[in-house]
Design an enzyme around this catalytic site. Structure first.
Site, short mmCIF file in Angstrom:
data_model
loop_
_atom_site.label_atom_id
_atom_site.label_comp_id
_atom_site.label_asym_id
_atom_site.label_seq_id
_atom_site.Cartn_x
_atom_site.Cartn_y
_atom_site.Cartn_z
N ASP A 149 11.34 7.29 1.30
CA ASP A 149 9.95 7.00 1.68
C ASP A 149 9.96 6.18 2.96
O ASP A 149 10.98 6.12 3.66
CB ASP A 149 9.23 6.26 0.55
N HIS A 180 3.31 2.14 1.89
CA HIS A 180 3.73 3.19 0.97
C HIS A 180 5.02 2.81 0.22
O HIS A 180 5.11 2.97 -1.00
CB HIS A 180 3.95 4.48 1.76
N SER A 350 1.18 10.59 -4.51
CA SER A 350 2.24 9.67 -4.06
C SER A 350 2.55 8.62 -5.13
O SER A 350 3.70 8.21 -5.29
CB SER A 350 1.80 8.96 -2.78
#
Length: 414
Positions: A149, A180, A350
Site C-alpha cells: 500500500d 491509506h 480498501s
C-alpha cells in the site's frame, strides 16, 4: 620500536571507538532518515525508513471553518479542521456522517448527545464478535500478513509492535505517511482496531499511480514478499498479501509478470487479496454499510452492500463463494501522529480487503494447514444475511462473514 607499534595500535583502537560512538550518536539524531533493524531468532528484518507524520491541514487545505463543508461521497470531511467558530448544535444528523480525526478541533456548540471520543472508541471495534475470539486467544498470533500500500507511519501505536518489515519503492521515499497505509495496517493487525492484533505485519510501500502504467511493478513487490517468506520460520510465514487496489486485468503493460506473480503466490500457498480478486478466482468479497452508532457485533446493524450500487455490476462481481465484511463507520490509525485516530464514514473496499486478510489469519492460527480455498468455502457456507428497513427503505445485507462460526468449524476439525 615494539612499544611504538603497540602505542600506535592502542591509539588506532581508541580512534575507531570514538568514531563509532560519534556515528551512532549522529544516527540517533537522524533516526527518521536511516534504516533500523530488529533481530528475531536468526533472521534480521529491516525498517527502511520512518516516514514523517502527515499534516492534513497543509496537505489537503483543511483549516479553520465557520460551518461544515459540503457532503462528499455521503460524508462531511472535517479531518484536522478547526471548527471552534461553528455552531453545530442543530447538525446532529450531519455529524453522524462526519469523517474526523484526532486533530479535529471541536466547538463548544455541539449537540448534547454527540461525543466524538465515545464514537471513536465504538468504531474501533472490528465487529462481528471478533473481540470475543480475541478473548479466547484467537488473535492471529505468529501468522504473517503482508500489505502492499502507500507509505506507512511505522511508529503508530496500533501496529508498531507487529511490524516486522517495512520496505519502500524508491518513488515514495520522499513522501510523508499516507492516510491509506495506517488505515489498512490497523484494520488488519491493530491492537485495538485490528481483526488479527497479534499477527506479524510485513509491508511494502508502493506507488499505485505508477502501477497503473506498469503492472510489473506490483509483480516485483509480490515477488519480493514471496522471496522474504522463504527466509521466515515455517510457522510464521506470510499466509496472505492484502492489496487495497483493483489490479486484476488481462491486458496491459506488465500484466504477464503480474499474473505470474499471482500464480507463484498460489503455488506457494499465499492468498493475494485485491479489490478485484473476483476477476481471477472463484471468490469475491463485498463491503457492508451499517447504522451509525449501532453495535458493531450485532449482525443486524449491517444494512446493505453499498458498492457496487448497480445490480448488473453486482451480478458480474458475484462468484461461487461470496462474503461481505464491515467497511463503513470505522475508526483506524491516522497518519497525523503515532497516537492519532481517524473515523471514516466510508472506507470502500480498501477497508474491506485487510479485514478479510485478518479473518484468514485467525483461521490460519486455528488450523495452520488450512488453504485459502478451504477458508473461503467455509466462510461462504457459514455466512449470514440481515434484513430490515433503513431510512424508509427495505434492505438485505447478504454474505455477512461470521468469524466465530468459521473458527468453531475449524476447531471441530482439529
Amino acid at each position: 620500536m615494539r612499544k611504538i607499534r603497540k602505542l600506535v595500535f592502542v591509539l588506532s583502537v581508541l580512534l575507531c571507538l570514538i568514531a563509532a560512538n560519534a556515528c551512532s550518536g549522529e544516527g540517533r539524531e537522524k533516526d527518521k532518515q536511516t534504516v533500523s533493524s530488529q533481530t528475531e531468532g536468526t533472521k534480521q528484518l529491516t525498517i527502511e525508513r520512518h516516514p514523517a507524520a502527515a499534516d492534513l491541514s497543509a496537505q489537503y487545505g483543511y483549516g479553520k471553518r465557520d460551518s461544515l463543508p459540503g457532503l462528499f461521497h455521503d460524508a462531511y470531511d472535517i479531518r484536522s479542521t478547526d471548527l471552534t467558530a461553528c455552531d453545530l448544535t442543530e447538525d446532529y444528523g450531519k455529524l453522524l456522517k462526519a469523517t474526523f480525526d484526532s486533530k479535529t478541533v471541536w466547538p463548544d456548540k455541539l449537540p448534547g448527545s454527540f461525543d466524538p471520543d465515545k464514537i471513536m472508541e465504538l468504531y474501533k471495534n472490528p465487529g462481528l464478535t471478533i473481540r470475543s475470539l480475541h478473548e479466547q486467544g484467537i488473535t492471529g498470533k505468529g501468522v504473517g500478513i503482508a500489505i502492499i500500500d502507500q507509505p506507512l507511519l511505522v511508529d503508530h501505536i496500533e501496529y508498531k509492535d507487529r511490524l516486522k518489515y517495512y520496505s519502500e519503492r524508491i518513488t515514495v521515499k520522499d513522501q510523508d505517511a499516507s492516510m491509506h497505509g495506517p488505515s489498512v495496517a490497523s484494520i488488519a493487525v491493530g491492537k485495538s482496531v485490528g481483526v488479527a492484533p497479534e499477527a506479524d505485519l510485513y509491508y511494502i510501500a508502493e506507488d499505485f499511480e505508477l502501477v497503473l502504467d506498469d503492472y510489473g511493478l506490483l509483480a516485483e513487490s509480490i515477488n519480493k514478499l514471496l522471496d522474504l517468506n522463504k527466509t521466515l520460520p515455517v510457522k510464521n510465514r506470510i499466509r496472505v498479501i492484502s492489496i487495497s487496489w483493483g489490479v486484476d486485468y488481462n491486458e496491459g503493460i506488465g500484466s504477464k509478470p503480474l499474473n505470474e506473480a499471482y500464480q507463484r503466490a498460489k503455488d506457494e500457498g499465499v492468498l493475494v487479496i485485491t479489490t478485484s480478486i473476483f476477476k481471477r478466482e472463484d471468490m469475491a468479497f463485498f463491503g457492508l454499510d451499517k447504522y451509525p452508532l449501532s453495535d458493531p457485533d450485532d449482525f443486524n446493524s449491517y444494512t446493505k452492500i453499498p458498492y457496487p450500487a448497480e445490480p448488473e455490476m453486482m451480478m458480474k462481481m458475484k462468484r461461487k463463494y461470496n462474503i461481505s465484511v464491515p467497511m463503513n463507520y470505522r475508526c483506524t490509525a491516522s497518519p497525523t501522529g503515532a497516537e492519532d485516530y481517524a473515523v471514516y464514514r466510508q472506507g470502500g473496499l480498501s477497508w474491506a480487503a485487510p479485514y478479510v486478510a485478518g479473518v484468514y489469519a485467525l483461521a490460519c492460527q486455528v488450523k495452520p494447514e488450512i488453504t485459502y480455498e478451504e477458508f473461503w468455502k467455509l466462510a461462504a457456507s457459514t455466512a449470514r444475511t440481515s434484513h430490515g428497513t433503513y431510512e424508509g427503505e427495505k434492505y438485505e445485507a447478504p454474505y455477512i462473514i461470521d468469524p466465530a462460526a468459521i473458527m468453531n468449524e475449524l476447531e471441530k476439525e482439529e
